[in-house]
Structure formats: C-alpha cells, structure tokens
Design a protein around this motif. Structure first.
Motif, PDB file in Angstrom:
ATOM      1  N   GLY A 160       7.925   7.325  16.270  1.00  0.00           N
ATOM      2  CA  GLY A 160       6.707   7.478  15.470  1.00  0.00           C
ATOM      3  C   GLY A 160       6.570   6.347  14.473  1.00  0.00           C
ATOM      4  N   PHE A 161       7.665   6.019  13.858  1.00  0.00           N
ATOM      5  CA  PHE A 161       7.634   4.947  12.874  1.00  0.00           C
ATOM      6  C   PHE A 161       7.296   3.623  13.535  1.00  0.00           C
ATOM      7  CE2 PHE A 161       9.793   1.562  10.523  1.00  0.00           C
ATOM      8  CZ  PHE A 161       9.157   1.699   9.304  1.00  0.00           C
ATOM      9  N   SER A 164       3.678   3.476  14.377  1.00  0.00           N
ATOM     10  CA  SER A 164       2.696   3.657  13.298  1.00  0.00           C
ATOM     11  C   SER A 164       2.209   2.312  12.780  1.00  0.00           C
ATOM     12  CB  SER A 164       3.319   4.423  12.145  1.00  0.00           C
ATOM     13  OG  SER A 164       4.042   3.526  11.318  1.00  0.00           O
ATOM     14  N   GLY A 165       1.157   2.377  12.016  1.00  0.00           N
ATOM     15  CA  GLY A 165       0.618   1.165  11.422  1.00  0.00           C
ATOM     16  C   GLY A 165       1.592   0.511  10.454  1.00  0.00           C
ATOM     17  N   ALA A 166       2.588   1.263  10.029  1.00  0.00           N
ATOM     18  CA  ALA A 166       3.537   0.712   9.057  1.00  0.00           C
ATOM     19  C   ALA A 166       4.117  -0.590   9.582  1.00  0.00           C
ATOM     20  CB  ALA A 166       4.667   1.709   8.798  1.00  0.00           C
ATOM     21  N   ILE A 169       1.506  -3.499   9.821  1.00  0.00           N
ATOM     22  CA  ILE A 169       1.257  -4.080   8.505  1.00  0.00           C
ATOM     23  C   ILE A 169       2.464  -4.873   8.026  1.00  0.00           C
ATOM     24  CG2 ILE A 169       0.888  -3.500   6.079  1.00  0.00           C
ATOM     25  CD1 ILE A 169      -1.029  -1.402   6.942  1.00  0.00           C
ATOM     26  N   ILE A 190      -9.917  -0.545   5.239  1.00  0.00           N
ATOM     27  CA  ILE A 190      -8.812   0.409   5.088  1.00  0.00           C
ATOM     28  C   ILE A 190      -7.495  -0.326   4.904  1.00  0.00           C
ATOM     29  CG2 ILE A 190      -7.478   2.216   6.242  1.00  0.00           C
ATOM     30  CD1 ILE A 190     -10.069   3.044   7.631  1.00  0.00           C
ATOM     31  N   VAL A 194      -5.071   0.007   1.708  1.00  0.00           N
ATOM     32  CA  VAL A 194      -3.693   0.470   1.820  1.00  0.00           C
ATOM     33  C   VAL A 194      -2.739  -0.585   1.274  1.00  0.00           C
ATOM     34  CG1 VAL A 194      -1.878   1.126   3.437  1.00  0.00           C
ATOM     35  CG2 VAL A 194      -4.179   2.001   3.746  1.00  0.00           C
ATOM     36  N   PHE A 198      -0.221  -0.369  -1.870  1.00  0.00           N
ATOM     37  CA  PHE A 198       1.229  -0.559  -1.834  1.00  0.00           C
ATOM     38  C   PHE A 198       1.655  -1.622  -2.828  1.00  0.00           C
ATOM     39  CE2 PHE A 198       1.347   1.980   1.930  1.00  0.00           C
ATOM     40  CZ  PHE A 198       2.594   2.568   1.835  1.00  0.00           C
TER      41      PHE A 198
ATOM     42  N   VAL B 100     -10.794   6.516  -1.338  1.00  0.00           N
ATOM     43  CA  VAL B 100      -9.666   5.630  -1.090  1.00  0.00           C
ATOM     44  C   VAL B 100      -8.370   6.433  -1.050  1.00  0.00           C
ATOM     45  CG1 VAL B 100      -8.424   3.611  -1.884  1.00  0.00           C
ATOM     46  CG2 VAL B 100     -10.895   3.766  -2.251  1.00  0.00           C
ATOM     47  N   LYS B 103      -7.903   8.168   2.135  1.00  0.00           N
ATOM     48  CA  LYS B 103      -7.547   7.234   3.213  1.00  0.00           C
ATOM     49  C   LYS B 103      -6.074   6.873   3.159  1.00  0.00           C
ATOM     50  CE  LYS B 103     -11.868   5.096   4.435  1.00  0.00           C
ATOM     51  NZ  LYS B 103     -12.922   4.336   3.741  1.00  0.00           N
ATOM     52  N   VAL B 104      -5.589   6.642   1.947  1.00  0.00           N
ATOM     53  CA  VAL B 104      -4.175   6.312   1.811  1.00  0.00           C
ATOM     54  C   VAL B 104      -3.326   7.489   2.260  1.00  0.00           C
ATOM     55  CG1 VAL B 104      -2.314   5.877   0.167  1.00  0.00           C
ATOM     56  CG2 VAL B 104      -4.451   4.598  -0.001  1.00  0.00           C
ATOM     57  N   SER B 107      -3.076   7.801   5.886  1.00  0.00           N
ATOM     58  CA  SER B 107      -2.551   6.660   6.626  1.00  0.00           C
ATOM     59  C   SER B 107      -1.095   6.879   7.046  1.00  0.00           C
ATOM     60  CB  SER B 107      -2.668   5.390   5.765  1.00  0.00           C
ATOM     61  OG  SER B 107      -1.415   4.799   5.593  1.00  0.00           O
ATOM     62  N   PRO B 108      -0.783   6.524   8.297  1.00  0.00           N
ATOM     63  CA  PRO B 108       0.602   6.690   8.763  1.00  0.00           C
ATOM     64  C   PRO B 108       1.586   5.876   7.926  1.00  0.00           C
ATOM     65  CG  PRO B 108      -0.722   5.456  10.368  1.00  0.00           C
ATOM     66  CD  PRO B 108      -1.667   5.961   9.333  1.00  0.00           C
ATOM     67  N   VAL B 109       1.080   4.804   7.331  1.00  0.00           N
ATOM     68  CA  VAL B 109       1.987   3.989   6.525  1.00  0.00           C
ATOM     69  C   VAL B 109       2.509   4.815   5.357  1.00  0.00           C
ATOM     70  CG1 VAL B 109       2.245   1.886   5.193  1.00  0.00           C
ATOM     71  CG2 VAL B 109       0.673   1.944   7.122  1.00  0.00           C
ATOM     72  N   HIS B 110       1.581   5.512   4.696  1.00  0.00           N
ATOM     73  CA  HIS B 110       1.981   6.345   3.569  1.00  0.00           C
ATOM     74  C   HIS B 110       2.968   7.421   4.024  1.00  0.00           C
ATOM     75  CE1 HIS B 110       1.821   8.779  -0.048  1.00  0.00           C
ATOM     76  NE2 HIS B 110       1.442   9.814   0.674  1.00  0.00           N
ATOM     77  N   LYS B 111       2.631   8.055   5.139  1.00  0.00           N
ATOM     78  CA  LYS B 111       3.461   9.145   5.631  1.00  0.00           C
ATOM     79  C   LYS B 111       4.884   8.652   5.920  1.00  0.00           C
ATOM     80  CE  LYS B 111       3.703  12.437   9.416  1.00  0.00           C
ATOM     81  NZ  LYS B 111       4.209  11.658  10.548  1.00  0.00           N
ATOM     82  N   HIS B 112       4.963   7.564   6.663  1.00  0.00           N
ATOM     83  CA  HIS B 112       6.289   7.088   7.019  1.00  0.00           C
ATOM     84  C   HIS B 112       7.034   6.523   5.830  1.00  0.00           C
ATOM     85  CE1 HIS B 112       6.351   7.852  11.270  1.00  0.00           C
ATOM     86  NE2 HIS B 112       5.074   7.549  11.276  1.00  0.00           N
TER      87      HIS B 112
END
Ligand SMILES: Nc1ncnc2c1ncn2[C@@H]1O[C@H](COP(=O)(O)OP(=O)(O)OP(=O)(O)O)[C@@H](O)[C@H]1O
Ligand SMILES: [Mg+2]
Lengths: 359, 304
Positions: A160-161, A164-166, A169, A190, A194, A198, B100, B103-104, B107-112
């Motif tokens: 999953g990781f 993911s978009g993580a 990015i 978006i 994001v 961060f 915003v 959206k964050v 977002s999968p980035v936040h989740k992971h």
C-alpha cells in the motif's frame, strides 16, 4: 486443522501468552516424529535461548538443536535489521546504490522503528527459507505486537505504501543540484497543497532526508513490491496453518475471539486455538461453584479459585469456537518448560490435545 | 503514616506518570489503582488510555465512552485517546481552510505518513496530555494536577518513552517538530514526569523489566520512579507439607519459588523503589482496584 498436515505453522497471539515456548515445543515434537523442522523465533527467554543454543549477533543464523535418526530440529533467531540489510544487498543494482541506502539517516530510523518492518521482515525471511525447500516443516513464532495482527498486515501495508502517492511525491526531485527546494508549480493544486502542507508541518529537512532515501531506494521497489505480494500469497495458502495461543481467564476470551475472527475474515487458515497455562484443578476441589476464599494469604484456596476462573474462560471459548476449531487446554506447570525434556513433554501434550479435539 | 520522603509523596509531585510493562502484567489495573490513590489524596487525576479495548473504563466500572472524558469518582476522570484523531485535529488546526484540510486528510500521503512515521502517534498522545495539563480542557472540566498514561505494551518498552525524542531528531522544524521537542523536554524533566514499570514475578516480564531499565538509562539517561511486581502468589507458611502429599500446595510452593527467585533477580538489577502486590481472587473491576489500592498504599507509604 492439524499442524502435522501443514508444512508451515504460524503461532500467533497477544504478548506474553507463551507463543515462543509453544512454537519450540511444537517444532520439537514434529522433529521427533520424523520431520526436518525449523523453528523461527523472536524474543525467547534467556533459558529457552540456551536450550535452543541461539544468541543475538552470532555469525550463523541457524543452529541445529537436535538430530534424530529420522527428523531434526533447527532453530533460528529473527533479527529485523539484519534481514533488511540482506534484502538491500540482494536488490540493490550496484554497490553505490547499496551504500547510499545503508548510510542514509532516514534508513536508520526506518529499519529500526517503522511500524511493521520487523513483522514484514519476519514474513520475508520465512518466504525465503520456505522457498529453499530445506525443511519439511517450518514453525514460525510471531513478534510481540499487541494484537499480533500487525504481523499479518505488514506485507499489505508495505505494498500500500509503495503504491500510494507518498512514493511518487517523495521520488519527485524536490531539491535542485544545490540542495534548494524547487518550486512545485507544475504539479496540480492538490499536489501543491499537500506538499506545502508537509513543508509547513515537518519542515524541509525531513523532506530532504526522505527524498534522498526514496531516490536511493527506487531501484529496489519493484522487487520489493513483488516479493511482498508473494509473501502475502504464501501466508494465505492452504500449506499454511495458524495456531492461536491465548492466556486463560474470562478476560482474555474476548481478545482471543476478536483475533480468531479477524484472522478468518482476512482469509487466513486458522487451526487449533490453545488456551495456555490454565491453573489446574488439584486436590479435593469442590465442583459446586466458586470456592470461597478466606485470607489473601491462603495459596491453596487462591489456586482453587484461579483453577475455577480459568476453566470458566476455557469453557466459554470452547462454546464459541469448539465446533469449528480444536480448542486445546494446556495446564500451568510447576516450572517453566525451558529444557529439551520439558519442551518434548509439552509438545506431546499439545499433539494429543489437538488430536483428541479433532474428534 | 505518610512520611515526607515516602515514594507516594514523591509520586504526587509529578504531573505525568507513564505506566508501562509487558502485555498482560497488569498495567491497566495498576493505572486504575494509582488513579484511585491520587484522587483520594486530593489530586485532580486524569487517566488516559490508548488501547481501543477501553480496559480502564471496565476496571473502573464505567461504560466505554469512545473518547469522551468520563468522571469516575470525585477528582478521578478517564479518557480514551485515539492517536490518529489527534493528528487529524492537528491538520485541521494548521490548515484553516476546510477544503484543503479535507484534501490533506484524504490523501494517501497523510495516511501513510501518520501510520508509518516512527514515534509520531506516541508524540501526538503526549502532546495532547501536555495541553490537558496546561488547562486546555473542555468547558466545566478542571485542569488535571496529574495525568496517568496507560501505555500499551510494545515490543520494546522504551518506544513510548523514546518516541518524542525520535520524532524531534528527525523532524527539526514545523509544528510537529516543535511539538515533539516540547514533549521530549517534558518527559526528560524528572521534576514533572516519571515512569512506573509493572512486571509479574516471572522470568520473561522480569527480564524485560531489567532490559527496559537498562535501555532507559542508556538511551534516555532516566530511571523509573517505581517498579511494581504484581500478581505474586502468597508467601509460603512456616509449616510445609512433604512433597507429593498435597498437589495443590506443591503448585503453590513451586510458583512462589519462581516469584522469589525472580524478585531476587529484580532486586539485584534494580536498586530503586519496588512494591509487591498479591494476586487476588477477585474478577477485574472496581472491587479488585479498591483492594489493590489498599495494598499499594501500604507499600508506598514506607519510605525507601
Ligand atoms: N493483582 C491482581 N490480582 C488479580 N488479578 C489481577 C491482578 N492484576 C491484574 N489482574 C488481572 O489480570 C488481567 C490483566 O491485567 P491488565 O488488563 O491490567 O493488564 P495489562 O498489562 O493492562 O494488559 P494489556 O497488555 O493486555 O493491556 C486482568 O484480567 C486483571 O484484572
Ligand atoms: Mg491494558
């Protein structure tokens, strides 16, 4: 349902219930019945370590514990960091990529403490050994995570990781050649939000470390992802059987049921459920209800009360699970089974309990 | 009588107590017991649990409350905190614009990131506790004098204690970095926060307790305020029947022998305060907590 019919047995349960000891006992028993058996363990007690002859930081990963005319027992101690390092050795395309990863500050934190890494590494190592075909049977002890479910979810979480978009990015070049942060205008609204979030939340320094790490790691990802999927498949295959260990007492029944349900829902093959270390009924124990306890100092009365309590818990579990899974009760012994003889005895009891309850 | 330098007096000076130990040794039970003792001694006491089973609620005899602060007795409150929710709140707070923020959050980035980043959840829980101690409580709820955290069992005992420092090391700026640094400083200040380690009198829990004490010293330069050896079998009477005569007694004898030798090992490796509590024939709940708090009070009032 019978561990003897499955090349791979995974022992699961909450922390402190005796998984490691039971894994060792089961493996020893299989070895005595003629299988070349490997027990892979985490975190054994000092005395169990001595019995199995395994110690941290030793050169050899595997130690031969017992050799019979037919069958043998080998033990190995799992070390997450070492397995992780080995994985990188294997997948890194060249020495430079390998070095960049191993010296990254983020990797240091990641390999030691990222949730699920230890768990993932265990299943990864399991896969490797099971593929090698060197052992007729493998018994895997699982790490002391609170609900042990983390262990099973680990490969999926890693995939999953990775998907993911993580990752996308992180892999995007965030910094120019001089280490300055690049404007992110060409990414969508978006993405920009994001990223700027961060940036504000954790600062650029972490992002720089992470980006560096992921860039170094990139060539490994495909192999890694593929492997995680294979591991997942192995854990769910019909060759693999799970043995769930529970502490006694009505309090733990809910935990055990919860775990059994989650295992089945997730498509794993749940076999025996072992209620471990029940206080035994001894002496002229009145069967007519709860014995009254006088002074807190009266150990005999206390033990009767505990025997009653534990039996109630086990009976409850049997009511709820007994039709679909063998529920095996193992009594608390006067001493902890840590030497080979005691482990062999425990292994016999376990085998007998399973066979009796399979009907 | 409570002496000036009793362990109990020392504990009541602290604002945060982290209760830790191996799985199933009695952390939740003793968090409740300590809470009872502090509240009885006149301190506004907050118990915080992270475990979704909400065992503290059960032990104190209140229904699970899914995150609401519940009053259990005068001056004694309990709350279940979900780390994920705190992190999400933090995002909402920092990103004033709702669109915003959502959206964050989606977002999968936040989740992971929040799931996987080492120590982040733990640091967030401590961050929330600091805010409680500073008076950010819901309307009508007094500021706690002391918060006791029932820290869930993890593979490595120090992970809760070291989490904030780990986050602060990796994340040096931004609100998360600041929060982590603040939490780490608070946890290091032994005038304000302390650790209570629970064990039973058996080999593995004692082994892990000794390892925890060791890594606390090496990694954090800290020591627990107190170690509690819980669920001990009663001490043996002077008259001992011959072996084989009475199987019930034999089991009592050998289990207590294990307790004794493990207590001895603990005593050699740990020179600080140690309290011993019996295993009681009482189902988990307020009655057990009440009886154990009388035992613990007696243990803690003798200075050492
Ligand atoms: N001194 C005691 N006498 C009798 N029963 C006890 C005692 N201490 C704990 N127990 C019981 O042992 C069980 C485990 O205790 P508890 O839930 O407090 O442990 P824990 O360390 O919080 O466990 P977990 O790691 O699962 O959160 C409970 O059923 C509790 O009621
Ligand atoms: Mg608990």
């Amino acid at each position: 349902m019978n561990p003897s019919d499955h090349p791979l047995v995974i022992v699961v349960g909450a922390g402190g219930v005796g998984k490691t000891t039971l894994a060792a006992a089961l493996a020893l028993n299989q070895a005595q019945h003629g299988d070349d058996t490997l027990v892979m363990t985490f975190d054994p007690s000092l005395r169990l370590k001595d019995t199995l002859g395994i110690h941290e930081g030793e050169e050899s990963d595997e130690v031969k514990v017992a050799d019979y005319d037919d069958g043998s027992l080998t033990a190995s101690l799992l070390d997450a960091r070492r397995t992780f390092d080995r994985l990188i050795d294997r997948y890194a395309p060249d020495e430079e990529a390998r070095r960049r990863i191993l010296t990254n500050r983020f990797y240091d934190h990641l390999s030691g403490s990222l949730a699920g890494v230890l768990e993932y590494m265990a299943s990864e190592r399991l896969f490797e050994i099971s593929q090698s075909g060197r052992f007729g049977r493998i018994v895997l002890d699982t790490p002391p995570t609170r609900q042990a479910l983390d262990f099973l979810g680990a490969p999926e979480r890693i995939v999953g990781f990775l998907e993911s978009g993580a990752l996308r990015i992180a892999l995007k070049p965030w910094f120019d050649a001089r280490g300055r942060f690049r404007a992110t205008a060409k990414f969508g609204i978006i993405g920009r939000n994001v990223e700027s979030f961060f940036d504000r939340m954790v600062g650029l320094e972490l992002l720089r470390d992470m980006a560096e790490f992921f860039q170094a790691f990139a060539p490994l990802f495909d192999g890694f992802r593929e492997r995680a999927l294979e591991v997942q498949e192995l854990l769910r295959s019909s060759d693999t059987l799970f043995m769930l260990v529970s502490a006694p007492g009505p309090q733990r029944v809910a935990d055990t049921l919860f775990f059994a349900r989650r295992l089945k829902e997730a498509g794993y093959n749940l076999g025996p459920v072992v209620v471990n270390r029940l206080h035994p009924h001894l002496g002229n124990d009145s069967k007519a209800g709860l014995p009254t306890v006088g002074s807190d100092q009266d150990g005999r009365r206390l033990l009767q009360w505990l025997a009653h309590r534990d039996a109630q818990g086990a009976a409850h579990l049997r009511d709820l699970l007994g039709k679909s899974h063998p529920v095996v009760e193992l009594e608390l012994r006067p001493d902890e089974p840590t030497d080979v003889q005691a482990l062999a005895q425990l292994g016999d009891q376990l085998r007998k309990g399973i066979e009796d309850n399979l009907g | 009588m409570q002496t000036e330098n009793s362990i109990f007096a020392r504990l009541t000076e602290l604002k945060l107590i982290v209760v830790t130990g191996k799985g199933g040794v009695g952390k939740s039970t003793l968090t409740s017991v300590l809470g009872r003792l502090f509240a009885d001694a006149g301190r506004q006491t907050f118990l915080v649990e992270v475990d979704p089973r909400e065992n503290l609620h059960q032990l104190l005899g209140v229904p699970p409350s899914g995150g609401d602060i519940v009053e259990v007795a005068p001056r004694l409150r309990v709350q279940h905190i979900e780390p994920r929710t705190i992190l999400d709140d933090l995002v909402r707070e920092k990103l004033k614009v709702d669109v915003v923020a959502s959206k964050v959050l989606a977002s999968p980035v936040h989740k992971h990131f929040t799931e996987g980043a080492p120590g982040l959840k733990e640091a967030a829980v401590f961050g929330r506790i600091l805010r409680l101690l500073r008076g950010h409580t819901p309307r009508g709820i007094p500021t706690p004098d002391v918060v006791i955290l029932d820290a869930p069992a993890t593979g490595h005992g120090v992970s809760w204690l070291a989490a904030a420092q780990l986050v602060a090391d990796v994340i040096s700026s931004g609100p998360i970095g600041h929060l982590a640094a603040e939490v780490a400083a608070f946890l290091k200040d032994n005038q304000q926060s302390g650790v209570v380690v629970i064990t039973t009198g058996e080999e593995m829990p004692v082994q892990e307790t000794l390892e925890l004490i060791h890594s606390m010293r090496i990694r954090l330069n800290q020591a627990p305020e107190l170690v509690i050896a819980n669920a001990l079998y009663p001490t043996l009477p002077p008259e001992i029947p011959a072996e084989g005569e009475d199987p019930l007694f034999d089991l009592w004898y050998s289990r207590r022998q294990i307790n004794d030798s493990e207590l001895e090992r603990l005593d050699e490796g740990w020179l600080g305060p140690l309290a011993e509590l019996p295993i009681l024939p009482i189902e988990p709940g307020p009655a057990l907590v009440g009886r154990l708090s009388r035992y613990l009070k007696r243990e803690l009032e003798t200075g050492s």
